[in-house]
Design a protein around this motif. Sequence first.
Motif, PDB file in Angstrom:
ATOM      1  N   SER A 152     -26.178   9.335  23.434  1.00  0.00           N
ATOM      2  CA  SER A 152     -26.526   7.918  23.342  1.00  0.00           C
ATOM      3  C   SER A 152     -28.036   7.728  23.198  1.00  0.00           C
ATOM      4  O   SER A 152     -28.488   6.813  22.514  1.00  0.00           O
ATOM      5  CB  SER A 152     -26.030   7.168  24.576  1.00  0.00           C
ATOM      6  OG  SER A 152     -24.624   7.153  24.625  1.00  0.00           O
ATOM      7  N   HIS A 159     -21.781   4.367  17.754  1.00  0.00           N
ATOM      8  CA  HIS A 159     -20.987   3.550  18.678  1.00  0.00           C
ATOM      9  C   HIS A 159     -19.884   4.320  19.403  1.00  0.00           C
ATOM     10  O   HIS A 159     -19.414   3.888  20.462  1.00  0.00           O
ATOM     11  CB  HIS A 159     -20.361   2.369  17.933  1.00  0.00           C
ATOM     12  CG  HIS A 159     -21.362   1.483  17.269  1.00  0.00           C
ATOM     13  ND1 HIS A 159     -22.526   1.089  17.893  1.00  0.00           N
ATOM     14  CD2 HIS A 159     -21.390   0.917  16.033  1.00  0.00           C
ATOM     15  CE1 HIS A 159     -23.224   0.321  17.076  1.00  0.00           C
ATOM     16  NE2 HIS A 159     -22.565   0.201  15.937  1.00  0.00           N
ATOM     17  N   LEU A 203     -16.110  -2.461  22.322  1.00  0.00           N
ATOM     18  CA  LEU A 203     -15.761  -1.577  21.208  1.00  0.00           C
ATOM     19  C   LEU A 203     -14.517  -2.060  20.473  1.00  0.00           C
ATOM     20  O   LEU A 203     -14.488  -2.115  19.243  1.00  0.00           O
ATOM     21  CB  LEU A 203     -15.527  -0.152  21.722  1.00  0.00           C
ATOM     22  CG  LEU A 203     -16.742   0.753  21.891  1.00  0.00           C
ATOM     23  CD1 LEU A 203     -16.308   2.080  22.479  1.00  0.00           C
ATOM     24  CD2 LEU A 203     -17.431   0.985  20.548  1.00  0.00           C
ATOM     25  N   ASN A 206     -15.391  -4.995  18.325  1.00  0.00           N
ATOM     26  CA  ASN A 206     -16.371  -4.856  17.248  1.00  0.00           C
ATOM     27  C   ASN A 206     -16.098  -3.739  16.245  1.00  0.00           C
ATOM     28  O   ASN A 206     -16.594  -3.796  15.122  1.00  0.00           O
ATOM     29  CB  ASN A 206     -17.768  -4.662  17.850  1.00  0.00           C
ATOM     30  CG  ASN A 206     -18.251  -5.898  18.581  1.00  0.00           C
ATOM     31  OD1 ASN A 206     -17.924  -7.016  18.200  1.00  0.00           O
ATOM     32  ND2 ASN A 206     -19.028  -5.709  19.639  1.00  0.00           N
ATOM     33  N   LEU A 207     -15.336  -2.712  16.635  1.00  0.00           N
ATOM     34  CA  LEU A 207     -15.121  -1.598  15.702  1.00  0.00           C
ATOM     35  C   LEU A 207     -14.503  -2.033  14.364  1.00  0.00           C
ATOM     36  O   LEU A 207     -14.912  -1.520  13.316  1.00  0.00           O
ATOM     37  CB  LEU A 207     -14.243  -0.516  16.343  1.00  0.00           C
ATOM     38  CG  LEU A 207     -14.919   0.426  17.338  1.00  0.00           C
ATOM     39  CD1 LEU A 207     -13.953   1.517  17.782  1.00  0.00           C
ATOM     40  CD2 LEU A 207     -16.182   1.048  16.767  1.00  0.00           C
ATOM     41  N   SER A 210     -16.943  -2.806  11.655  1.00  0.00           N
ATOM     42  CA  SER A 210     -17.970  -1.807  11.374  1.00  0.00           C
ATOM     43  C   SER A 210     -17.406  -0.641  10.570  1.00  0.00           C
ATOM     44  O   SER A 210     -16.206  -0.561  10.308  1.00  0.00           O
ATOM     45  CB  SER A 210     -18.534  -1.269  12.693  1.00  0.00           C
ATOM     46  OG  SER A 210     -17.601  -0.397  13.303  1.00  0.00           O
ATOM     47  N   TYR A 212     -17.054   2.161  11.688  1.00  0.00           N
ATOM     48  CA  TYR A 212     -16.329   3.016  12.638  1.00  0.00           C
ATOM     49  C   TYR A 212     -14.878   2.566  12.815  1.00  0.00           C
ATOM     50  O   TYR A 212     -14.204   3.026  13.724  1.00  0.00           O
ATOM     51  CB  TYR A 212     -17.025   3.000  14.002  1.00  0.00           C
ATOM     52  CG  TYR A 212     -18.416   3.600  14.004  1.00  0.00           C
ATOM     53  CD1 TYR A 212     -18.610   4.953  14.258  1.00  0.00           C
ATOM     54  CD2 TYR A 212     -19.522   2.805  13.732  1.00  0.00           C
ATOM     55  CE1 TYR A 212     -19.877   5.497  14.265  1.00  0.00           C
ATOM     56  CE2 TYR A 212     -20.799   3.348  13.730  1.00  0.00           C
ATOM     57  CZ  TYR A 212     -20.973   4.687  13.995  1.00  0.00           C
ATOM     58  OH  TYR A 212     -22.244   5.236  13.989  1.00  0.00           O
TER      59      TYR A 212
END
Length: 500
Positions: A152, A159, A203, A206-207, A210, A212
């Motif tokens: 990190s 992420h 996560l 929001n993933l 994105s 990801y």
Amino acid sequence: MLKPLRIKRYTKYLFLCCCLAVPNLALANFDFNANCLKAYQNIFELKLATARQLIANEKKVHPNNSIVPLLENYVDYFYLITTESKTEFDRLEANKSARIDQISDDDKTSPYYLYAQAEINLQWALIRGRYGAYLTAAREINRANNMLQDNSKKFPGFHLNGKGLGLINAVIGALPDGFLKSTLSTFGLRGNLQQGLNMLDKLAENLPKSSYEPFYEETVFYYAYVLSDVAKSPQAYAKTMKYTARIADSSLLKSYLQAYVCTRNGHNDEAIEILTNRPSGAYYQAFPYLDYLMGIAKLNKLDYSASASFDRFLQTNKGVNYIKDANLHLGWIALLKGDDAGYNAYAAKAKSSGYTYQERDKQALNDANAPVPNKNLLKARLLFDGAYLSKAAELLNGTNADDYTSPKDKAEYYYRLGRINDDLGKDELALANYQNAINVGKNLKYYYAAKAAIQMGKIYEKSNPAKAKASFNTAIGMKNHEYESSIEAEAKQGLKRLGN
């Protein structure tokens, strides 16, 4: 019915691969290419045989791609989860070190370098914990945590670090006092349940927006586990159904997550529908637990055809878990059908077969060793578990405590009535029932009194923090009863919420 598929067609993989294959995500020998993404997707649909073939093809074409050992570990992880086989665990465990070695010899400048090693350690720790190997699991969790923390700092925009860190924070933050928690403490690990939940929720939210996005299913898998089993969150059902809705209906893992959260959170008929319509076929990994889960759901509505599901589970299961509990449930069916001899035979099987790694099997053994359950209380227990509250209330309201002769049955009567009134929103009645359960059962080995104190604390949390604190401390003060460590941990979480 399950919501229609919104995303995830394999025609998107080349586009997704291009999104991922930017300089800071996919360097030379950590190549999450289209073939790897396809294998990864098959793993999370529980099409493990297809995933193995895709991974084998990748090894032939790109033998130095260090995403391969990570994918191989995912396959082993889900294979062991679905089989529950200790023998297979012992056989496959040797794969871990070779995979770590390959990855550790690779490109240290890739964000996947530490991430992949951390994931492998974490997966083995989670499996190991199912069999009580807590010391090694603690070391692996510590190793994974350190790697993810370092990653990190090096790659703050990567992420995926948040997935493992969120899981570790939540699990450690909710651990009851005991060997595993004290061992992790020696490594300096102090989790925070709410922080872990927040990380996983962020996560999951929001993933999909994105690059990801392909890792969304895995995040939801861990988040659903934490919500239901770790946090025991009242939001477990709503959030799990929300976040799994966009996963392909072809995913058997989706069916498992949804059915599991439904049975745990009072949506019993929905669980039966999901399990009835789950995807099937030779492409899917065998998952006997789903038959066990169907048996649980059917019996919760007093549908005695549940016996066929439990029988199928026992016939196809090659693992070590839920054997005692399945036999006990078959015994309950016999008892409720008036077959006392059948109950005794299945209770004997619950004592002699299977293992006690899982809490449900431990409780099944306790129940099998206890006096034969009162049929009326047993029906109320099952109906309550299925959230058929009106039917359960009708059963118990037709009796009173004097109809039950043993202190165990009296304590259970008050506890069951308390839980029913609690869920019906009748707080005052529930509090009176819980107090009676404590008065009758506080010196018994059964969990009714201690759990009643927990439930009182939760009611008082809404309006009287002082009484809530007193109730949680009452639960902690009770010793030598079933579920002691988990009930104490739940009480301490309550005190933490109150700022104590």
